[in-house]
Motif scaffolding. Structure first.
Motif, PDB file in Angstrom:
ATOM      1  N   LEU A  81       0.825  -1.202   0.000  1.00  0.00           N
ATOM      2  CA  LEU A  81       0.000   0.000   0.000  1.00  0.00           C
ATOM      3  C   LEU A  81       0.864   1.258   0.000  1.00  0.00           C
ATOM      4  O   LEU A  81       0.507   2.260  -0.643  1.00  0.00           O
ATOM      5  N   ARG A  82       1.974   1.230   0.717  1.00  0.00           N
ATOM      6  CA  ARG A  82       2.886   2.374   0.670  1.00  0.00           C
ATOM      7  C   ARG A  82       3.464   2.557  -0.730  1.00  0.00           C
ATOM      8  O   ARG A  82       3.637   3.691  -1.199  1.00  0.00           O
ATOM      9  N   PHE A  83       3.748   1.439  -1.389  1.00  0.00           N
ATOM     10  CA  PHE A  83       4.235   1.514  -2.771  1.00  0.00           C
ATOM     11  C   PHE A  83       3.184   2.140  -3.680  1.00  0.00           C
ATOM     12  O   PHE A  83       3.500   3.001  -4.519  1.00  0.00           O
ATOM     13  N   PHE A  84       1.924   1.752  -3.491  1.00  0.00           N
ATOM     14  CA  PHE A  84       0.845   2.350  -4.290  1.00  0.00           C
ATOM     15  C   PHE A  84       0.726   3.845  -4.014  1.00  0.00           C
ATOM     16  O   PHE A  84       0.518   4.650  -4.936  1.00  0.00           O
ATOM     17  N   LYS A  85       0.862   4.223  -2.760  1.00  0.00           N
ATOM     18  CA  LYS A  85       0.746   5.638  -2.406  1.00  0.00           C
ATOM     19  C   LYS A  85       1.870   6.458  -3.029  1.00  0.00           C
ATOM     20  O   LYS A  85       1.658   7.585  -3.498  1.00  0.00           O
ATOM     21  N   GLU A  86       3.085   5.896  -3.039  1.00  0.00           N
ATOM     22  CA  GLU A  86       4.205   6.592  -3.680  1.00  0.00           C
ATOM     23  C   GLU A  86       3.962   6.759  -5.171  1.00  0.00           C
ATOM     24  O   GLU A  86       4.236   7.825  -5.744  1.00  0.00           O
ATOM     25  N   GLN A  87       3.439   5.709  -5.805  1.00  0.00           N
ATOM     26  CA  GLN A  87       3.169   5.791  -7.241  1.00  0.00           C
ATOM     27  C   GLN A  87       2.072   6.808  -7.534  1.00  0.00           C
ATOM     28  O   GLN A  87       2.154   7.563  -8.508  1.00  0.00           O
ATOM     29  N   MET A  88       1.033   6.845  -6.696  1.00  0.00           N
ATOM     30  CA  MET A  88      -0.027   7.838  -6.892  1.00  0.00           C
ATOM     31  C   MET A  88       0.501   9.249  -6.679  1.00  0.00           C
ATOM     32  O   MET A  88       0.120  10.184  -7.375  1.00  0.00           O
ATOM     33  N   SER A  89       1.397   9.404  -5.706  1.00  0.00           N
ATOM     34  CA  SER A  89       1.971  10.723  -5.458  1.00  0.00           C
ATOM     35  C   SER A  89       2.797  11.189  -6.648  1.00  0.00           C
ATOM     36  O   SER A  89       2.732  12.358  -7.046  1.00  0.00           O
ATOM     37  N   LYS A  90       3.574  10.271  -7.262  1.00  0.00           N
ATOM     38  CA  LYS A  90       4.355  10.630  -8.446  1.00  0.00           C
ATOM     39  C   LYS A  90       3.458  10.978  -9.624  1.00  0.00           C
ATOM     40  O   LYS A  90       3.809  11.829 -10.447  1.00  0.00           O
ATOM     41  N   ALA A  91       2.298  10.312  -9.699  1.00  0.00           N
ATOM     42  CA  ALA A  91       1.368  10.575 -10.800  1.00  0.00           C
ATOM     43  C   ALA A  91       0.471  11.777 -10.528  1.00  0.00           C
ATOM     44  O   ALA A  91      -0.344  12.141 -11.377  1.00  0.00           O
ATOM     45  N   GLY A  92       0.588  12.393  -9.335  1.00  0.00           N
ATOM     46  CA  GLY A  92      -0.235  13.549  -9.014  1.00  0.00           C
ATOM     47  C   GLY A  92      -1.653  13.205  -8.616  1.00  0.00           C
ATOM     48  O   GLY A  92      -2.542  14.055  -8.698  1.00  0.00           O
ATOM     49  N   LEU A  93      -1.883  11.962  -8.168  1.00  0.00           N
ATOM     50  CA  LEU A  93      -3.218  11.540  -7.750  1.00  0.00           C
ATOM     51  C   LEU A  93      -3.309  11.532  -6.239  1.00  0.00           C
ATOM     52  O   LEU A  93      -2.323  11.251  -5.541  1.00  0.00           O
ATOM     53  N   VAL A  94      -4.494  11.832  -5.724  1.00  0.00           N
ATOM     54  CA  VAL A  94      -4.761  11.825  -4.280  1.00  0.00           C
ATOM     55  C   VAL A  94      -5.775  10.735  -3.990  1.00  0.00           C
ATOM     56  O   VAL A  94      -6.817  10.673  -4.651  1.00  0.00           O
TER      57      VAL A  94
ATOM     58  N   LEU B  24      -2.109  -6.567  -8.185  1.00  0.00           N
ATOM     59  CA  LEU B  24      -1.982  -5.169  -8.588  1.00  0.00           C
ATOM     60  C   LEU B  24      -0.531  -4.706  -8.547  1.00  0.00           C
ATOM     61  O   LEU B  24      -0.083  -3.956  -9.430  1.00  0.00           O
ATOM     62  N   GLU B  25       0.214  -5.161  -7.547  1.00  0.00           N
ATOM     63  CA  GLU B  25       1.617  -4.769  -7.469  1.00  0.00           C
ATOM     64  C   GLU B  25       2.397  -5.332  -8.647  1.00  0.00           C
ATOM     65  O   GLU B  25       3.204  -4.631  -9.268  1.00  0.00           O
ATOM     66  N   ALA B  26       2.154  -6.636  -8.956  1.00  0.00           N
ATOM     67  CA  ALA B  26       2.859  -7.244 -10.082  1.00  0.00           C
ATOM     68  C   ALA B  26       2.529  -6.519 -11.390  1.00  0.00           C
ATOM     69  O   ALA B  26       3.419  -6.248 -12.210  1.00  0.00           O
ATOM     70  N   GLU B  27       1.244  -6.189 -11.588  1.00  0.00           N
ATOM     71  CA  GLU B  27       0.849  -5.492 -12.809  1.00  0.00           C
ATOM     72  C   GLU B  27       1.474  -4.105 -12.881  1.00  0.00           C
ATOM     73  O   GLU B  27       1.971  -3.685 -13.942  1.00  0.00           O
ATOM     74  N   LEU B  28       1.464  -3.400 -11.741  1.00  0.00           N
ATOM     75  CA  LEU B  28       2.011  -2.054 -11.735  1.00  0.00           C
ATOM     76  C   LEU B  28       3.523  -2.078 -11.932  1.00  0.00           C
ATOM     77  O   LEU B  28       4.085  -1.225 -12.637  1.00  0.00           O
ATOM     78  N   VAL B  29       4.201  -3.058 -11.324  1.00  0.00           N
ATOM     79  CA  VAL B  29       5.648  -3.179 -11.509  1.00  0.00           C
ATOM     80  C   VAL B  29       5.971  -3.473 -12.965  1.00  0.00           C
ATOM     81  O   VAL B  29       6.920  -2.909 -13.539  1.00  0.00           O
ATOM     82  N   GLU B  30       5.174  -4.350 -13.583  1.00  0.00           N
ATOM     83  CA  GLU B  30       5.397  -4.672 -14.998  1.00  0.00           C
ATOM     84  C   GLU B  30       5.155  -3.453 -15.887  1.00  0.00           C
ATOM     85  O   GLU B  30       5.922  -3.183 -16.818  1.00  0.00           O
TER      86      GLU B  30
END
Length: 826
Positions: free
Chosen positions: A80-93, A116-122
């Protein structure tokens, strides 16, 4: 200082609040069947009224029963922290409210988060690879453009030079014509040397060093040409924008080529192929452009897919994070329980308020029913001498005042709580120092902004100072209201007096007394109905009436609050059944304080009521130096001399009264207890926790050190006697800060605003108003507010609470999901 950080739950189910004493607590044992343990702890966490004790202190985190489950929750939290970092980089809240309310299982969530993590990492890996290729193609495009220009320029120069030589050869030969010219022109083409070349891009900051190393490594047997790229390009390796130069290196021989390749690799100089043939150059350029267009389309599609995936995650992020946080808290609590393998159950111990017994039992029954457990959990109360935690039920109004007290020290269990009186005394003492109804209105308006927007601000992350101010908004509100009240009493509006409640009772006898305070003034009307008469704000260098009023009022307030502290020590002693402290601490302390400073307060009130001109300083000084001398003009009431002698005698007697009897009585009680002559009756559950606190701390030791107890009592007596004098003097800070606040306000008004007004110039007036506003806000509304706040804090912590408050308890921190949701980290 915010209520969002306070412990305790179940406020909606609680009976009316009692802030004077902490809630009666009990140590409970809960025996929970394993099949319903998870659901039971979950229901108790939602209730938030049970503070679990760790029964596995001797075990490391890895040796506990549910270490694997906590590790699984930690892994989900990492995702979940990884998802939050990715959303922050993409400018999403992340959405605060989830789009769906469907419940999800933890195991299903773990699987979904992994997918979801595997898909996002890919997607990220493919995106990075495509972006790297795109950056390389952009660099290749620049290399083709610049190197083509190099070759075209060189070819044009060679053609021009060849034509020049031919034209010279066609003319007449001169003495300057080279003798070997004909031989050089007819040299065999097979003997000419073939030169190789390399091209690419090198970072501009390394270009000079790159050129020098090439020259030294090849001993000058290279030809290097560079051209600057106008705009920074994205480096394929780092992904950052870098300023670069296009280079073209001509060399001779494979040995030189190998050296150049190593140097390029060391300097991060990217190399790209190039063909001398013009037709192939055009073909390569068209292929690169087509490849760039294709890559751009693919990258945009990948970014759109990644954005949609992150938006889907963001819609459910809060629900997932709340579930993971809850699960981790449940398993962390389960690890604190003792596992009974033979009985297939978990044993829990913890503190809970007495009023919460029914609610906890209902939660246990509901958990057993929902879990389809064959056996319900067993709840039973344990009897112990261990000191329970302290729990005060507060709301958003009282929590900030309680935090002021807790910052000094948490109240001992069932000790009298200063927070009840702090609600009134703290803002009032602040207002005594800050009294100005103009400044009070400004403070009130600023506070109302927080109060009207509290629903919006309570759900936001604020800065440290803003959050502290927001948490204490109701404290500031009462401070502002009291400041308006004391400002009306002082009759000061930005230091300017107004005749709000009528005309002044005084008038000048003639024109010469215009700025006087007493000389030349006569009373022509009834007394001003409320507060200080405007005429008392005369010459600022004297201020006899207002100055005297504030000083004497400070003494009255200080003596009153210190008496309140001693009275609260009586209530503590009576509640805990400590008769020794009542007779040999409360009574002599009251006699000593009021024989001296209580009498001074009485003299102040009598002087105000009678209008006497007696000198109070002379009375108090000679009460000690010459108690039998005649008072002369300083008599305020009949029998004053006799009263002073009696009070002085009582003050002298109260000192040995505090010092001597208590150590001997404690020694006698200790001896009788060990002879078996004294038996203590069994206490009820509510009072059983007071066994240790109902006696002096030395009474429960096996060995009674009389010298230690006597020295302790001696120090306590000296501290009180000297403290009674120093604490009374300390309350004069109320007068000093009030005077300083009034004088600063007067300086800003007279030396800035009135001075600017006197120039009869609009620009100077505007500048003066701006300076006046900035000085008022910065100095009077910020610095003076903070100063008065800190001084009021000191008066409560030192002068008031040291009379009765131990403050050596510990807070009640129940297991509550509401508290876990306030934490930023998992």
């Amino acid at each position: 200082m915010g209520e969002r950080r306070r412990g305790g739950g179940g406020g909606g189910c609680c009976p009316p609040m009692d802030l004077f004493r902490s809630e009666p607590m009990q140590l409970a044992q809960v025996i929970i069947p394993i099949e319903s343990a998870h659901l039971t702890v979950s229901y108790l966490g939602g209730l938030g009224l049970l503070q679990f004790k760790d029964l596995n202190v001797d075990k490391s985190p890895f040796q506990r029963t549910y270490a694997a489950q906590i590790k699984k929750c930690g892994e989900m939290a990492r995702k979940l922290r990884f998802f939050k970092e990715q959303m922050s980089k993409a400018g999403l809240v992340p959405s605060i409210k989830s789009t769906t309310r469907a419940d999800i299982n933890v195991d299903d969530l773990e699987t979904k988060l992994g997918e979801l993590e595997a898909e996002l990492v890919e997607i990220n890996a493919n995106g990075e690879k495509l972006q790297r290729t795109y950056s390389e193609m952009l660099e290749y495009k620049l290399v083709l453009q610049k190197v083509s220009e190099f070759f075209h320029s060189a070819q044009s120069s060679a053609t021009a030079q060849h034509r020049e030589i031919e034209s010279q050869h066609a003319g007449e030969e001169s003495i300057d014509t080279p003798l070997l010219h004909d031989q050089e022109m007819v040299t065999d083409a097979s003997k000419q040397m073939k030169l190789g070349f390399l091209c690419g891009l090198v970072p501009r900051e390394k270009s000079m060093a790159f050129e020098r190393i090439l020259f030294r490594a090849t001993r000058g047997n290279v030809f290097l040409n560079q051209a600057e790229v106008e705009e920074p390009v994205i480096d394929p390796a780092s992904g950052e924008k870098v300023e670069k130069n296009v280079y073209l290196i001509f060399y001779s021989g494979e040995r030189a080529k190998n050296k150049i390749l190593k140097i390029c690799e060391a300097f991060g100089a990217n190399r790209y192929p190039f063909n001398e043939d013009l037709g192939k150059q055009a073909q390569m350029s068209s292929e690169v452009m087509a490849r760039l267009s294709e890559l751009k389309t693919t990258i945009d599609a990948g970014l759109a897919h990644r954005g949609n995936l992150l938006q889907t995650i963001g819609d459910q992020y809060e629900q997932w994070s709340r579930l993971v946080r809850t699960e981790k808290a449940i398993y962390h609590t389960l690890n604190m329980l003792s596992l009974d393998v033979t009985k297939k159950c978990l044993v829990a111990e913890g503190w809970c308020p007495v009023f919460a017994t029914k609610q906890i039992q209902d939660a246990l029954q509901r958990a057993a029913f929902d879990a389809n457990a064959q056996v319900e959990a067993i709840f039973q109360v344990l009897h112990t001498k261990e000191l329970p935690p302290t729990y005060f039920r507060t709301n958003k109004f009282t929590s900030a005042f309680q935090e002021i007290v807790d910052a000094y020290g948490v109240a001992r269990y069932q000790e009298a709580n200063p927070g009840v009186y702090t609600i009134v005394t703290f803002p009032f003492l602040f207002a005594v120092m800050f009294g100005d109804w103009g400044h009070g209105i400004c403070l009130l308006l600023a506070t109302l902004v927080y109060i009207f927007r509290e629903k919006k601000l309570s759900g936001q992350k604020l800065g440290d100072i803003t959050e502290m101010t927001f948490g204490g908004r109701y404290v500031i509100l009462i401070m502002a209201l009291f400041s308006i009240y004391t400002g009306l009493i002082y009759n000061e509006f930005f230091s300017v007096p107004f005749e709000l409640f009528g005309l002044s009772a005084y008038a000048c006898r003639d024109l010469s007394c215009r700025d006087a305070t007493t000389v030349g003034l006569i009373k022509v009307r009834d007394t001003y109905p409320f507060g200080v008469d405007p005429a008392w704000h005369g010459t600022r260098s004297e201020l006899p009436f207002l100055n005297s009023l504030k000083m004497k009022m400070s003494i009255l307030l200080g003596v009153a609050q210190m008496n309140l502290g001693i009275i609260l020590s009586y209530f503590n002693a009576k509640f805990f059944g400590n008769c020794v402290n009542i007779w040999f601490q409360f009574i002599p302390q009251m006699i000593f304080l009021n024989s001296l400073f209580g009498y001074l307060s009485l003299l102040i009130i009598v002087k105000w009521c009678t209008g006497s001109q007696a000198d109070l300083y002379h009375i108090m000084i000679y009460m000690f130096l010459s108690p039998t001398d005649d008072l002369g003009e300083n008599i305020l009431f009949p029998g004053q001399k006799t009263v002073q002698l009696v009070l002085l005698l009582l003050a002298l007697v109260s000192v040995p009264w505090m010092l001597l009897p208590k150590p001997f009585l404690l020694k006698k009680q200790h001896e009788e207890r060990h002879r078996g002559n004294s038996y203590m009756p069994l206490e009820t559950t509510e009072n059983s926790f007071q066994l240790e606190t109902s006696h002096d701390a030395h009474g429960d030791h096996e060995e009674f050190e009389f010298s230690e107890v006597f020295v302790h009592q001696l120090i306590h007596t000296i501290e009180f006697v000297l403290g009674a004098v120093s604490n009374t003097a300390s309350y004069l800070r109320l007068w000093a800060l009030s005077l300083a606040h009034s004088e600063l306000s007067s300086v800003f008004y007279e030396k800035v605003l009135l001075l600017a007004w006197g120039f009869n110039n609009v620009i100077i007036l505007i500048v003066g108003i701006i300076i006046f506003i900035c000085a008022t806000v910065g100095v009077l509304l910020v610095m003076e507010t903070l100063s008065a706040f800190l001084h009021a804090l000191r008066l409560h912590w030192v002068e008031f609470q040291n009379k009765f408050y131990e403050g050596d308890g510990y807070k009640f921190y129940p297991f509550s999901f509401a508290l876990a949701s306030d934490e930023d980290d998992f």
